[in-house]
Design an enzyme around this catalytic site. Structure first.
Site, PDB file in Angstrom:
ATOM      1  N   ARG A 226     144.479  67.989  46.993  1.00 32.58           N
ATOM      2  CA  ARG A 226     143.327  68.590  46.304  1.00 32.58           C
ATOM      3  C   ARG A 226     143.877  69.455  45.165  1.00 32.58           C
ATOM      4  NH1 ARG A 226     144.488  73.159  47.280  1.00 32.58           N
ATOM      5  NH2 ARG A 226     142.932  73.858  45.804  1.00 32.58           N
ATOM      6  N   GLY A 227     142.943  69.968  44.335  1.00 29.03           N
ATOM      7  CA  GLY A 227     143.367  70.703  43.143  1.00 29.03           C
ATOM      8  C   GLY A 227     143.502  69.706  42.005  1.00 29.03           C
TER       9      GLY A 227
ATOM     10  N   ASP B 246     138.569  72.888  36.967  1.00 25.46           N
ATOM     11  CA  ASP B 246     138.542  71.444  37.230  1.00 25.46           C
ATOM     12  C   ASP B 246     138.144  70.643  35.994  1.00 25.46           C
ATOM     13  OD1 ASP B 246     138.008  72.856  39.985  1.00 25.46           O
ATOM     14  OD2 ASP B 246     138.955  70.910  40.333  1.00 25.46           O
TER      15      ASP B 246
ATOM     16  N   ASN C 149     134.707  75.179  37.917  1.00 25.98           N
ATOM     17  CA  ASN C 149     135.742  75.458  38.923  1.00 25.98           C
ATOM     18  C   ASN C 149     135.028  75.583  40.267  1.00 25.98           C
ATOM     19  OD1 ASN C 149     138.538  76.011  39.598  1.00 25.98           O
ATOM     20  ND2 ASN C 149     137.881  78.091  40.058  1.00 25.98           N
TER      21      ASN C 149
HETATM   22  O1  MRU Z   1     137.896  71.031  45.822  1.00 27.35           O
HETATM   23  P1  MRU Z   1     139.275  71.428  45.403  1.00 27.35           P
HETATM   24  O2  MRU Z   1     140.011  72.198  46.449  1.00 27.35           O
HETATM   25  O3  MRU Z   1     140.068  70.250  44.877  1.00 27.35           O
HETATM   26  O4  MRU Z   1     139.028  72.422  44.185  1.00 27.35           O
HETATM   27  C1  MRU Z   1     140.126  73.022  43.577  1.00 27.35           C
HETATM   28  C2  MRU Z   1     139.750  73.991  42.531  1.00 27.35           C
HETATM   29  O5  MRU Z   1     138.594  74.212  42.248  1.00 27.35           O
HETATM   30  C3  MRU Z   1     140.873  74.613  41.765  1.00 27.35           C
HETATM   31  O6  MRU Z   1     140.545  75.921  41.388  1.00 27.35           O
HETATM   32  C4  MRU Z   1     141.144  73.777  40.499  1.00 27.35           C
HETATM   33  O7  MRU Z   1     141.296  72.430  40.813  1.00 27.35           O
HETATM   34  C5  MRU Z   1     142.362  74.245  39.797  1.00 27.35           C
HETATM   35  S1  MRU Z   1     143.822  73.777  40.690  1.00 27.35           S
HETATM   36  C6  MRU Z   1     145.182  74.226  39.825  1.00 27.35           C
END
Ligand code: MRU
Length: 352
Positions: free
Chosen positions: A46-47, A235, A245
């Site tokens: 994720r991220g 994101d 985000n």
């Molecule tokens: O749903 P996720 O855990 O993938 O969401 C992640 C986020 O919202 C992070 O803040 C974003 O991807 C930045 S990661 C460097």
């Protein structure tokens, strides 16, 4: 030295399975296109940057079986449908398509692995540069109160777990630690998936002072003057600087604005979508009610789940929100720190 989130292991990929963290450190092997798509969808990875890199690796896995034009197109379509909000996914897939489509099928597998490795390596360097872009802000704010640690608030997890190294929002935190600048981080738990627990785990591993808070405590801490700045990842950043985000980011930005606390986004160029005019055009993922109704943790020493609402309870689970550019003090990228309205100037060659 911490574990790696993703790496090539022969003809397969190994990922740190984030669905077990922070309670269980385990990895899993991805051997096929279906494995890669599942890992992204289920949030084993994720991220935004890590999602993009995993998708690039997924293309290589698919081409091992069939390197035809049709298989390449099918792999990209499958991976593109895994998660809608993080634009890094599409950035990585577009890059793989541009590199691989002109090649003969026999040349594609080795080229796909090479491009995957390049994306991973570049991500590490990019994130290190993002950290440096925010260091002058950290230094200036700390210089105003050298008697105490710099008090940073973040949301979700935008640390090394969300990338190939350093993280985005946590990159300046790690840079500050290396520079001997003391930091103390407010970590919001980030319901419903609790990515804040990943951030708390990362910071504990790095011996960086931090406190985990309920999401709803952020407004009070900002109002009481207990936060020097807020930094989150992103994101998808739209062309006008509006930023998607993890859900809850917008509320922090509102409370930060109301209390004159600077609010920064830390994100690589691959997270900026110049084709997307503004925040209203960013697709927001809905992950379904189960994540709201059921929480995961430990019962004693054993991983366990607990239903906190009945299965009949109606839910909504938007996974991201959009922070308007007017609430954002600056966006830190690998090319420097700019106000949200000046992003286009930094990335003139990608802007259309
Ligand atoms: O749903 P996720 O855990 O993938 O969401 C992640 C986020 O919202 C992070 O803040 C974003 O991807 C930045 S990661 C460097």
């Amino acid at each position: 030295m911490h574990a790696r989130t993703l790496f090539r292991d022969g003809e397969t990929l190994t990922v740190l399975d984030q669905t077990g963290l922070p309670h269980e450190l385990r990895s899993c092997r991805l051997a096929s296109l279906a494995d890669a798509a599942h890992a992204i969808r289920s949030m084993q990875v994720r991220g935004a940057p890590l999602i993009g890199a995993t998708a690039a690796g997924g293309v290589a896995l698919a081409l091992r079986v069939d390197a035809s034009d049709e298989a390449l197109a099918q792999a990209i379509t499958t991976l593109a449908s895994t998660r809608p909000t993080a634009v890094n996914l599409h950035w990585a897939l577009d890059r793989m398509r541009a590199r691989l489509a002109p090649l003969a099928p026999a040349e594609r597998v080795s080229a796909a692995w090479a491009e995957f490795e390049a994306i991973c390596e570049e991500d590490v360097a990019t994130n290190a540069a993002i950290g440096q872009s925010l260091m002058p802000v950290f230094e200036a704010l700390h210089a105003a109160h050298p008697e105490r640690p710099l008090r940073v608030m973040t949301h979700c997890n935008a640390g090394w777990l969300a990338t190939l190294g350093h993280g985005t929002a946590l990159s300046p935190v790690y840079a500050a630690q290396r520079a001997g600048l003391p930091v103390d981080v407010w970590v919001s738990e980030t319901r419903p998936r609790n990515q804040g627990l990943l951030t708390a785990w990362e910071l504990r591993e790095a011996a960086i002072p931090h406190r985990l808070i309920a999401d709803n405590a952020a407004g009070l801490l900002l109002a009481r003057g207990e936060v020097d700045l807020v930094v989150t990842g992103a994101d998808r950043v739209a062309a006008n600087g509006d930023t998607a985000n993890k859900v809850g980011t917008y509320l922090k930005a509102l409370a930060a604005k109301d209390n004159d606390v600077p609010f920064y986004i830390a994100a690589p160029g691959s997270t900026i979508d110049f084709d997307c005019p503004n925040g209203a055009a960013i697709p927001i993922e809905d992950r379904g009610g189960e994540e709201v109704r059921v929480i995961h943790g430990l019962a004693g020493a054993e991983p366990a789940s607990l239903a906190i609402a009945t299965p009949e309870t109606d839910t909504a689970n938007p996974a991201f929100d959009v922070t308007p550019a007017r609430l954002i003090t600056g966006i830190a990228t690998e090319r420097g720190l700019v106000p949200p309205t000046r992003l286009a100037g930094l990335f003139a060659e990608v802007r259309r």
